[in-house]
Motif scaffolding. Structure first.
Motif, PDB file in Angstrom:
ATOM      1  N   ARG A 273       0.862  -1.139  -0.036  1.00 34.71           N
ATOM      2  CA  ARG A 273      -0.110  -0.095   0.139  1.00 34.71           C
ATOM      3  C   ARG A 273       0.973   1.236   0.162  1.00 34.71           C
ATOM      4  N   GLY A 274       2.050   1.250   0.784  1.00 33.12           N
ATOM      5  CA  GLY A 274       3.009   2.314   0.746  1.00 33.12           C
ATOM      6  C   GLY A 274       3.461   2.732  -0.629  1.00 33.12           C
ATOM      7  N   LEU A 275       4.151   1.563  -1.106  1.00 32.68           N
ATOM      8  CA  LEU A 275       4.759   1.806  -2.637  1.00 32.68           C
ATOM      9  C   LEU A 275       3.548   2.282  -3.412  1.00 32.68           C
ATOM     10  N   THR A 276       2.310   1.584  -3.563  1.00 35.25           N
ATOM     11  CA  THR A 276       1.190   1.959  -4.565  1.00 35.25           C
ATOM     12  C   THR A 276       0.780   3.269  -4.338  1.00 35.25           C
ATOM     13  N   SER A 277       0.727   3.871  -3.177  1.00 32.77           N
ATOM     14  CA  SER A 277       0.215   5.228  -3.003  1.00 32.77           C
ATOM     15  C   SER A 277       1.326   6.294  -3.483  1.00 32.77           C
ATOM     16  N   TYR A 278       2.658   5.954  -3.789  1.00 32.58           N
ATOM     17  CA  TYR A 278       3.497   6.818  -4.075  1.00 32.58           C
ATOM     18  C   TYR A 278       3.430   6.549  -5.702  1.00 32.58           C
ATOM     19  N   PHE A 279       3.363   5.472  -6.417  1.00 33.48           N
ATOM     20  CA  PHE A 279       3.694   5.116  -7.639  1.00 33.48           C
ATOM     21  C   PHE A 279       2.295   5.356  -8.465  1.00 33.48           C
ATOM     22  N   PHE A 280       1.132   4.990  -7.902  1.00 35.67           N
ATOM     23  CA  PHE A 280      -0.131   5.012  -8.535  1.00 35.67           C
ATOM     24  C   PHE A 280      -1.229   5.100  -7.397  1.00 35.67           C
ATOM     25  N   PRO A 281      -1.308   6.361  -6.937  1.00 34.90           N
ATOM     26  CA  PRO A 281      -2.192   6.764  -5.656  1.00 34.90           C
ATOM     27  C   PRO A 281      -3.702   6.294  -5.932  1.00 34.90           C
ATOM     28  N   PRO A 282      -4.345   6.315  -7.136  1.00 31.38           N
ATOM     29  CA  PRO A 282      -5.648   5.774  -7.317  1.00 31.38           C
ATOM     30  C   PRO A 282      -5.994   4.405  -6.774  1.00 31.38           C
ATOM     31  N   ALA A 283      -4.898   3.645  -7.024  1.00 30.72           N
ATOM     32  CA  ALA A 283      -4.997   2.052  -6.721  1.00 30.72           C
ATOM     33  C   ALA A 283      -4.725   1.834  -5.394  1.00 30.72           C
TER      34      ALA A 283
END
Length: 312
Positions: A273-283
């Protein structure tokens, strides 16, 4: 025209290295935030898992106890200071959880699981509405104590002191829970009671006080999570509903009855979730459920979905 010039003129090597270094620092910060989020999930999910493993009750009120821990933290801090609030609120929530187990939850251990679901759902609603009546429906402001503000810097990597303290406390709570369950006679009785309660009774060991202690431990961990996260997430009556779904997802991914399965799942979910919020916030939110889907397709019982090891 400017874009063409930038494309046609390569950046100096030092500039590219600097940009790469900044990107790496940002990614490391997101990983650190993900670890914090994972440990936050873990404190709640671990209690859910061990309570279900021993008593067979899915505690839908677990999130409400988390919210209660946050509110008690705010209230006691206002009366006696942050240190007193942090020390007392998780203990108070644990004692309340033990009382609830003694008076109500144990009635559902041998009953239809739906009855336990209905009771704990109703209990969650009661606690939430009680919080609204006592503290109001509006969010309560709660600030980080002054001595825990500031950041720690290691080169370009910077991280808030309070979040580092939260990581330390969560890791200490995890280590203490592991020690209690795997290195003490009480833990042996708990694990043996999960695997073969009839054999434990045949050995003359009473299991009656064990579920009460386990409920106190699991619900106390939820209260601790609420106390830790109060300055970060904000305090409001419905905060327990927001975290409960994520905690259940962590339990499902890790596997019911598995201590280390829940630990691995919580860290995995938090970092992703931390990495996704950085690279692709909508997901960011969807990544939690996509991960659960992928893991259940491969391992329907979760990562380590076995009962706790048998008593040797």
């Amino acid at each position: 025209m400017g874009r063409q010039n930038r494309r046609g003129r390569p950046r100096p090597p030092d500039s590219r290295r600097a940009i790469l270094g900044i990107e790496i620092v940002f990614v490391l910060e997101q990983v650190a935030n993900g670890l914090l989020l994972g440990l936050y999930y873990l404190l709640i999910a671990l209690g859910l898992s061990i309570i279900f493993s021993l008593g067979g009750v899915v505690n839908l009120a677990h999130g409400a106890f988390y919210a209660l821990g946050a509110y008690l933290m705010v209230w006691i801090t206002g009366l006696a200071g942050y240190g007193a609030g942090f020390a007392v609120s998780p203990v108070a929530v644990a004692l309340l959880g033990m009382l609830v187990e003694r008076l109500f939850l144990r009635r559902f251990y041998q009953a239809d699981p739906v009855l336990g679901l209905l009771f704990t759902f109703g209990l969650a609603m009661v606690i939430e509405q009680a919080l609204r009546m006592v503290f109001g429906a509006s969010p309560v402001q709660f600030a980080i104590p002054p001595y825990a503000t500031g950041i720690v810097a290691a080169g370009d990597f910077m991280y808030p002191i309070y979040r580092l303290a939260m990581l330390s406390v969560a890791l200490a709570a995890l280590a203490g829970t592991w020690w209690l369950l795997y290195r003490t006679p009480f833990g042996k009785v708990v694990r043996a009671g999960i695997n073969d309660p009839d054999m434990v009774r045949a050995l003359g060991i009473s299991l009656a006080p064990v579920p009460t202690a386990v409920a106190g431990l699991g619900i106390g961990l939820a209260g601790l999570a609420g106390a830790l996260m109060a300055p970060i997430t904000g305090v409001h009556p419905a905060m327990g509903q927001e975290i409960l779904t994520a905690a259940f997802v962590v339990v499902v991914i890790g596997g019911l009855g598995s201590f280390w399965g829940v630990v691995v799942a919580a860290v995995l979910v938090g970092v992703i979730r931390g990495l996704t919020s950085y690279f692709f916030p909508p997901a960011s939110e969807a990544s939690l459920y996509l991960l659960m889907l992928l893991i259940l397709l491969v391992r329907p019982r979760g990562l380590m979905g076995e009962r706790m090891q048998r008593l040797e």
